[in-house]
Design an enzyme around this catalytic site. Structure first.
Site, PDB file in Angstrom:
ATOM      1  N   CYS A   1      -1.254   6.156   9.092  1.00 51.97           N
ATOM      2  CA  CYS A   1      -1.584   4.875   8.452  1.00 51.97           C
ATOM      3  C   CYS A   1      -2.680   5.162   7.437  1.00 51.97           C
ATOM      4  CB  CYS A   1      -2.003   3.847   9.500  1.00 51.97           C
ATOM      5  SG  CYS A   1      -3.397   4.376  10.534  1.00 51.97           S
TER       6      CYS A   1
ATOM      7  N   ARG B   1       0.833  -1.198   0.000  1.00 52.30           N
ATOM      8  CA  ARG B   1       0.000   0.000   0.000  1.00 52.30           C
ATOM      9  C   ARG B   1       0.873   1.256   0.000  1.00 52.30           C
ATOM     10  NH1 ARG B   1      -4.321   0.016   4.559  1.00 52.30           N
ATOM     11  NH2 ARG B   1      -5.162   1.710   3.283  1.00 52.30           N
TER      12      ARG B   1
END
Length: 288
Positions: A244, A188
């Site tokens: 995050c 990611r």
């Protein structure tokens, strides 16, 4: 004392009156699963707090997928569950501690330091054949007065400035800039895949430290010595801003950083999902 406690530590103190155990189980994409699991069985005496209903505010245009809850609203919820300023809280989940760490961080943000995370979570507790129940305790309401610690947060404007300065810095530039840490999995971070947010990639200038790499295979945190080695590339004198996807899995990384001796650590609560909600914010892909 460490921010985590062992199963046997909790078992020995299971019914101490000053303690509140909080079940934080939650599954992304299955918003009712956590509460349903709690209602089926949980650690005796535990109350339940939901990631989206209790530990977050409703999502809006900005602020990310899990905006921080209003401090007064969260404080009132805690008080209703019998959690006061003198309570000791032990949180657990079944998601490698990420939701429990969210509560751990939030309580400290409200000025409450007496909070811990159960190593290994509910499944590890049950595997030891320690007691579980479906009984939901009756709690006497308490009083919780929040003392918000704004220095624990970094907002999008600060992160944007750090990103721009980091990208513009050269090898001869002074290394006083804060470090941006992306806590997501490498795929990611690199922009190779993205199943939760509308854009793939990372904040320019951020470095990648996947949050699960701070843990052992059984879900317990690595030792302080192991974490010092894990974060060896980071200067303890520099400020660190952690993010995050939505501000949840950054929290176990913050716990691990503090366990390794880092003291200048802040959370970008909106994280990647907030960052990409601003069209002017740049996106980086690849290893850097």
């Amino acid at each position: 004392m460490d921010a985590t406690v062992t199963k046997r530590w909790l078992l020995a103190r299971l019914y101490e009156p000053e303690q509140t155990i909080v079940d934080c189980r939650f599954t992304l994409g299955k918003p009712e699963a956590g509460r349903e699991s709690y209602e089926q069985e949980h650690i005796p005496g535990a109350v339940y707090l939901d990631l989206e209903h209790d530990l977050s505010s409703p999502a809006g245009e900005h602020g990310g997928r899990h905006p921080l809850p209003d401090p007064q609203v969260l404080a009132a919820r805690l008080a209703k569950l019998g959690i006061g300023n003198d309570s000791r809280i032990v949180a657990y989940d079944d998601e490698c501690g990420m939701n429990a760490a969210r509560l751990w961080w939030l309580l400290r943000y409200l000025g409450h330091e007496n909070v811990f995370i159960l190593e290994g979570g509910f499944s590890a507790w049950k595997a030891e054949k320690f007691p579980v129940t479906d009984h939901q305790p009756v709690r006497v309401p308490s009083t919780f007065e929040p003392k918000v610690q704004p220095q624990m947060l970094a907002n999008v404007d600060e992160v944007r400035q750090v990103s721009e300065q980091t990208v513009a810095a050269t090898s001869s530039s002074p290394s006083a800039l804060p470090v941006l840490i992306d806590s997501r999995a490498g795929e990611r971070y690199q922009g190779k895949e993205e199943t939760l947010d509308k854009k793939a990639g990372h904040i320019p200038g951020a470095v990648n430290y996947f949050w699960k790499n701070t843990q052992n295979e059984d879900g317990s945190y690595k030792s302080a010595e192991q974490l010092v080695e894990h974060f060896a590339g980071l200067d303890k004198d520099r400020e660190i801003i952690v993010y995050c996807g939505s501000g949840v899995t950054a929290c176990p990384n913050i716990l691990a950083l503090e366990k390794a001796g880092y003291r200048k650590v802040r959370l970008y609560a909106g994280s990647w999902s907030d960052w990409i909600s601003y069209s002017e914010n740049l996106v980086a892909t690849g290893e850097k």
